[in-house]
Design a protein around this motif. Structure first.
Motif, PDB file in Angstrom:
ATOM      1  N   VAL A   3       0.815  -1.212   0.000  1.00 50.45           N
ATOM      2  CA  VAL A   3       0.000   0.000   0.000  1.00 50.45           C
ATOM      3  C   VAL A   3       0.850   1.265   0.000  1.00 50.45           C
ATOM      4  CG1 VAL A   3      -1.732   1.307   1.289  1.00 50.45           C
ATOM      5  CG2 VAL A   3      -1.904  -1.173   1.150  1.00 50.45           C
ATOM      6  N   ILE A   4       1.990   1.223   0.703  1.00 48.32           N
ATOM      7  CA  ILE A   4       2.807   2.431   0.766  1.00 48.32           C
ATOM      8  C   ILE A   4       4.037   2.361  -0.124  1.00 48.32           C
ATOM      9  CG2 ILE A   4       2.056   3.083   3.066  1.00 48.32           C
ATOM     10  CD1 ILE A   4       4.857   2.037   4.008  1.00 48.32           C
ATOM     11  N   MET A  50      -7.525   4.166   0.327  1.00 47.90           N
ATOM     12  CA  MET A  50      -6.869   5.097   1.248  1.00 47.90           C
ATOM     13  C   MET A  50      -7.318   6.543   1.011  1.00 47.90           C
ATOM     14  SD  MET A  50      -5.146   3.175   3.105  1.00 47.90           S
ATOM     15  CE  MET A  50      -6.066   1.675   2.760  1.00 47.90           C
ATOM     16  N   PRO A  70      -9.499   4.479   6.829  1.00 46.50           N
ATOM     17  CA  PRO A  70      -8.255   3.699   6.832  1.00 46.50           C
ATOM     18  C   PRO A  70      -7.055   4.545   6.441  1.00 46.50           C
ATOM     19  CG  PRO A  70      -9.997   2.479   5.751  1.00 46.50           C
ATOM     20  CD  PRO A  70     -10.557   3.829   6.039  1.00 46.50           C
ATOM     21  N   ALA A  73      -5.975   6.407   9.394  1.00 48.45           N
ATOM     22  CA  ALA A  73      -5.325   5.466  10.315  1.00 48.45           C
ATOM     23  C   ALA A  73      -3.919   5.143   9.833  1.00 48.45           C
ATOM     24  CB  ALA A  73      -6.161   4.192  10.433  1.00 48.45           C
ATOM     25  N   LEU A  74      -3.795   4.960   8.528  1.00 47.46           N
ATOM     26  CA  LEU A  74      -2.479   4.677   7.942  1.00 47.46           C
ATOM     27  C   LEU A  74      -1.540   5.833   8.243  1.00 47.46           C
ATOM     28  CD1 LEU A  74      -1.551   3.947   4.252  1.00 47.46           C
ATOM     29  CD2 LEU A  74      -0.345   3.389   6.340  1.00 47.46           C
ATOM     30  N   ALA A  77      -0.384   5.662  11.629  1.00 55.41           N
ATOM     31  CA  ALA A  77       0.581   4.579  11.803  1.00 55.41           C
ATOM     32  C   ALA A  77       1.931   4.961  11.215  1.00 55.41           C
ATOM     33  CB  ALA A  77       0.059   3.302  11.140  1.00 55.41           C
ATOM     34  N   LEU A  78       1.902   5.936  10.325  1.00 56.59           N
ATOM     35  CA  LEU A  78       3.130   6.379   9.673  1.00 56.59           C
ATOM     36  C   LEU A  78       3.848   7.435  10.519  1.00 56.59           C
ATOM     37  CD1 LEU A  78       3.590   4.772   7.308  1.00 56.59           C
ATOM     38  CD2 LEU A  78       2.175   6.321   5.967  1.00 56.59           C
TER      39      LEU A  78
ATOM     40  N   ALA B  77       9.018   1.874  15.530  1.00 56.51           N
ATOM     41  CA  ALA B  77       8.270   2.844  14.730  1.00 56.51           C
ATOM     42  C   ALA B  77       7.498   2.136  13.625  1.00 56.51           C
ATOM     43  CB  ALA B  77       9.209   3.881  14.138  1.00 56.51           C
ATOM     44  N   PRO B  80       3.407   0.162  14.595  1.00 54.32           N
ATOM     45  CA  PRO B  80       2.063   0.662  14.306  1.00 54.32           C
ATOM     46  C   PRO B  80       1.633   0.344  12.887  1.00 54.32           C
ATOM     47  CG  PRO B  80       3.342   2.340  15.411  1.00 54.32           C
ATOM     48  CD  PRO B  80       4.282   1.236  15.095  1.00 54.32           C
ATOM     49  N   LEU B  81       2.600   0.332  11.995  1.00 50.75           N
ATOM     50  CA  LEU B  81       2.326   0.021  10.609  1.00 50.75           C
ATOM     51  C   LEU B  81       1.882  -1.440  10.474  1.00 50.75           C
ATOM     52  CD1 LEU B  81       2.445   1.706   8.103  1.00 50.75           C
ATOM     53  CD2 LEU B  81       4.754   0.882   7.700  1.00 50.75           C
ATOM     54  N   TRP B  84      -1.565  -1.670  11.856  1.00 52.11           N
ATOM     55  CA  TRP B  84      -2.507  -1.128  10.884  1.00 52.11           C
ATOM     56  C   TRP B  84      -2.787  -2.162   9.801  1.00 52.11           C
ATOM     57  CZ3 TRP B  84      -2.263  -0.524   5.677  1.00 52.11           C
ATOM     58  CH2 TRP B  84      -3.270   0.234   5.089  1.00 52.11           C
ATOM     59  N   HIS B  88      -6.470  -3.472   9.014  1.00 46.07           N
ATOM     60  CA  HIS B  88      -7.196  -3.028   7.831  1.00 46.07           C
ATOM     61  C   HIS B  88      -7.073  -3.946   6.629  1.00 46.07           C
ATOM     62  CE1 HIS B  88      -8.382   0.873   9.494  1.00 46.07           C
ATOM     63  NE2 HIS B  88      -7.240   0.818  10.148  1.00 46.07           N
ATOM     64  N   LEU B  89      -6.050  -4.761   6.615  1.00 47.32           N
ATOM     65  CA  LEU B  89      -5.879  -5.615   5.450  1.00 47.32           C
ATOM     66  C   LEU B  89      -6.276  -7.056   5.748  1.00 47.32           C
ATOM     67  CD1 LEU B  89      -2.486  -4.206   4.179  1.00 47.32           C
ATOM     68  CD2 LEU B  89      -4.797  -3.543   3.507  1.00 47.32           C
TER      69      LEU B  89
END
Lengths: 92, 92
Positions: A3-4, A50, A70, A73-74, A77-78, B77, B80-81, B84, B88-89
């Motif tokens: 996703v990222i 997203m 989401p 939220a992402l 989380a980032l 760090a 959290p990712l 997430w 969400h996935l």
DNA sequence: GTGGGCACTATCCTGGCGGTAAGCGATCTC
DNA sequence: GAGATCGCTTACCGCCAGGATAGTGCCCAC
């Protein structure tokens, strides 16, 4: 992680984190990004749920992008990652 | 971001988060990774100060990799990712 | 009527990431 | 002596993300 993945995706997410944006504004917020890359990343982020794309049928083309739940939220989380970067890469 | 860019880097970080590891063990912990990619990623992580390489001069070659302070912080760090992602996935 | 802004799309091109395969140099096993 | 373990390195190749550039259709400003 998929996703990222993409050179600019996190930057887009962060830019969008400050509020809904139009295409041209995003482009200006991300110096160096090309329109093609911005468009394709936006499309992927949309496909992944997203961001939302809102099209306004006006005389002047206008499209607004904003984060979904989401997506927000992402972004959160980032944040630790951003903090980590500031602390260990910039702040010594 | 550059620090975690690379298809397998986050996985390596997570694997190393469970404790110091030798090269071969890492390889086995990451099914699908090739030796070349593992070696080069490890080198980049080392260069970026995320992992330490300890070489033991024994009859049998032995090298141990472990996270450094910043590496551990990075891993935190990244948590959290991971959360997430699960939420969400995987977890809907 | 020429140019520019808007939000894209289309096309071409390049670099480099990552995969495959093989080798190395010592030692230990069968 | 053949093969495996260990931790890599080297050479080669393919693909595709991403950069550059141009085009589109509509409207407004000059």
């Amino acid at each position: 992680m998929g996703v990222i993945e993409g050179k600019w995706k996190v930057s887009i997410l962060w830019a969008l984190g400050e509020g809904a944006c139009r295409f041209g504004r995003l482009r200006r917020m991300l110096p160096g990004i090309t329109e093609k890359v911005l468009a394709s990343h936006l499309r992927e982020l949309e496909r992944d749920g997203m961001v939302t794309r809102e099209e306004f049928a006006e005389t002047v083309p206008k499209v607004e992008y904003s984060l979904t739940g989401p997506g927000i939220a992402l972004n959160r989380a980032l944040e630790p990652l951003g903090d980590w970067g500031k602390r260990h890469l910039l702040g010594g």
